[in-house]
Design a protein around this motif. Sequence first.
Motif, PDB file in Angstrom:
ATOM      1  N   PRO A  38       0.796  -1.232   0.000  1.00  0.00           N
ATOM      2  CA  PRO A  38       0.000   0.000   0.000  1.00  0.00           C
ATOM      3  C   PRO A  38       0.834   1.290   0.000  1.00  0.00           C
ATOM      4  O   PRO A  38       0.276   2.379   0.095  1.00  0.00           O
ATOM      5  CB  PRO A  38      -0.792  -0.109   1.305  1.00  0.00           C
ATOM      6  CG  PRO A  38       0.106  -0.871   2.221  1.00  0.00           C
ATOM      7  CD  PRO A  38       0.881  -1.821   1.346  1.00  0.00           C
ATOM      8  N   ARG A  39       2.156   1.154  -0.120  1.00  0.00           N
ATOM      9  CA  ARG A  39       3.041   2.329  -0.005  1.00  0.00           C
ATOM     10  C   ARG A  39       3.967   2.410  -1.218  1.00  0.00           C
ATOM     11  O   ARG A  39       5.085   1.888  -1.182  1.00  0.00           O
ATOM     12  CB  ARG A  39       3.866   2.236   1.287  1.00  0.00           C
ATOM     13  CG  ARG A  39       3.026   2.205   2.536  1.00  0.00           C
ATOM     14  CD  ARG A  39       3.856   1.904   3.780  1.00  0.00           C
ATOM     15  NE  ARG A  39       3.010   1.881   4.966  1.00  0.00           N
ATOM     16  CZ  ARG A  39       2.388   0.797   5.409  1.00  0.00           C
ATOM     17  NH1 ARG A  39       2.530  -0.360   4.781  1.00  0.00           N
ATOM     18  NH2 ARG A  39       1.624   0.863   6.484  1.00  0.00           N
ATOM     19  N   PRO A  40       3.572   3.074  -2.288  1.00  0.00           N
ATOM     20  CA  PRO A  40       4.354   3.095  -3.531  1.00  0.00           C
ATOM     21  C   PRO A  40       5.770   3.661  -3.393  1.00  0.00           C
ATOM     22  O   PRO A  40       6.666   3.242  -4.102  1.00  0.00           O
ATOM     23  CB  PRO A  40       3.526   3.962  -4.487  1.00  0.00           C
ATOM     24  CG  PRO A  40       2.212   4.176  -3.846  1.00  0.00           C
ATOM     25  CD  PRO A  40       2.332   3.826  -2.401  1.00  0.00           C
ATOM     26  N   ARG A  41       5.997   4.593  -2.467  1.00  0.00           N
ATOM     27  CA  ARG A  41       7.325   5.214  -2.349  1.00  0.00           C
ATOM     28  C   ARG A  41       8.255   4.470  -1.398  1.00  0.00           C
ATOM     29  O   ARG A  41       9.425   4.816  -1.261  1.00  0.00           O
ATOM     30  CB  ARG A  41       7.174   6.665  -1.877  1.00  0.00           C
ATOM     31  CG  ARG A  41       6.467   7.537  -2.903  1.00  0.00           C
ATOM     32  CD  ARG A  41       6.286   8.992  -2.481  1.00  0.00           C
ATOM     33  NE  ARG A  41       7.222   9.458  -1.499  1.00  0.00           N
ATOM     34  CZ  ARG A  41       6.873  10.058  -0.353  1.00  0.00           C
ATOM     35  NH1 ARG A  41       5.623  10.246  -0.062  1.00  0.00           N
ATOM     36  NH2 ARG A  41       7.791  10.475   0.497  1.00  0.00           N
ATOM     37  N   LEU A  42       7.744   3.459  -0.742  1.00  0.00           N
ATOM     38  CA  LEU A  42       8.517   2.781   0.289  1.00  0.00           C
ATOM     39  C   LEU A  42       9.754   2.072  -0.269  1.00  0.00           C
ATOM     40  O   LEU A  42      10.818   2.114   0.340  1.00  0.00           O
ATOM     41  CB  LEU A  42       7.633   1.785   1.054  1.00  0.00           C
ATOM     42  CG  LEU A  42       8.268   1.104   2.260  1.00  0.00           C
ATOM     43  CD1 LEU A  42       8.767   2.126   3.272  1.00  0.00           C
ATOM     44  CD2 LEU A  42       7.267   0.163   2.913  1.00  0.00           C
ATOM     45  N   GLU A  43       9.637   1.465  -1.420  1.00  0.00           N
ATOM     46  CA  GLU A  43      10.795   0.758  -1.994  1.00  0.00           C
ATOM     47  C   GLU A  43      11.991   1.689  -2.149  1.00  0.00           C
ATOM     48  O   GLU A  43      13.117   1.342  -1.759  1.00  0.00           O
ATOM     49  CB  GLU A  43      10.451   0.125  -3.335  1.00  0.00           C
ATOM     50  CG  GLU A  43      11.650  -0.586  -3.951  1.00  0.00           C
ATOM     51  CD  GLU A  43      11.440  -1.028  -5.394  1.00  0.00           C
ATOM     52  OE1 GLU A  43      12.428  -1.498  -5.999  1.00  0.00           O
ATOM     53  OE2 GLU A  43      10.321  -0.884  -5.926  1.00  0.00           O
ATOM     54  N   SER A  44      11.770   2.867  -2.704  1.00  0.00           N
ATOM     55  CA  SER A  44      12.890   3.786  -2.916  1.00  0.00           C
ATOM     56  C   SER A  44      13.475   4.259  -1.586  1.00  0.00           C
ATOM     57  O   SER A  44      14.690   4.441  -1.460  1.00  0.00           O
ATOM     58  CB  SER A  44      12.467   4.974  -3.778  1.00  0.00           C
ATOM     59  OG  SER A  44      11.461   5.720  -3.140  1.00  0.00           O
ATOM     60  N   GLN A  45      12.640   4.427  -0.566  1.00  0.00           N
ATOM     61  CA  GLN A  45      13.134   4.823   0.755  1.00  0.00           C
ATOM     62  C   GLN A  45      14.023   3.728   1.357  1.00  0.00           C
ATOM     63  O   GLN A  45      15.067   4.016   1.946  1.00  0.00           O
ATOM     64  CB  GLN A  45      11.958   5.122   1.692  1.00  0.00           C
ATOM     65  CG  GLN A  45      11.152   6.330   1.292  1.00  0.00           C
ATOM     66  CD  GLN A  45       9.863   6.449   2.092  1.00  0.00           C
ATOM     67  OE1 GLN A  45       9.458   5.532   2.807  1.00  0.00           O
ATOM     68  NE2 GLN A  45       9.192   7.594   1.962  1.00  0.00           N
TER      69      GLN A  45
END
Length: 197
Positions: A148-155
């Motif tokens: 549910p968190r699209p930006r989490l991978e890059s973080q």
Amino acid sequence: MARLPAVLGTDDLPLAELCAARIDGDLFAIDEGWAPIDEPDLPSLRAAVVALRVSRSLIIERLSAAWVYDALDTAPRTAQFCVPHRSRIAAIADRRITIREVVLTDDEVAELGGVSCTTPARTAFDLLRETSLPDADSVGIVARLLAPRPRLESQIRERLARAQRMPHRARALVRLDHAVETASSTPVGSTQPSLTR
């Protein structure tokens, strides 16, 4: 009638009253706490439930944080907490909790209803490196954090890139790749746990 607090424990009401209120349909049991039946199952509620286990302010982390963020169906038996390495803490003799000192920055801690918890990115970072956790478990939990968190991978990748000499970094990157693949192949909504009220 006054509204009940979001989470109740045996410090608030005797166990018999809490159980009676559950039988009457006023409360539901959640881990080692009880909550009003109309209380939404949000991260702040789960964080408050985990915080019932300790009498002082600690940071919820790893598997306990994963449960707070809905990446586990049930709370782990042993709640996991941490403190910044610069903090001094006396040993707590309680088999229901573990506490460790860690290096973490202020932006890796979230406040959820007044309770401190590692952010989803820091939680994933810790679980990807956790050697006591089987690869399949680490990948599955992190996939549920990612979905549910699209930006989490890059973080997470940015955090791993900053930790060049960190132990188990290569294993964490492989686990992350598998978690990303799992999260992208899982239909939306199927990562949610069933309600256990």
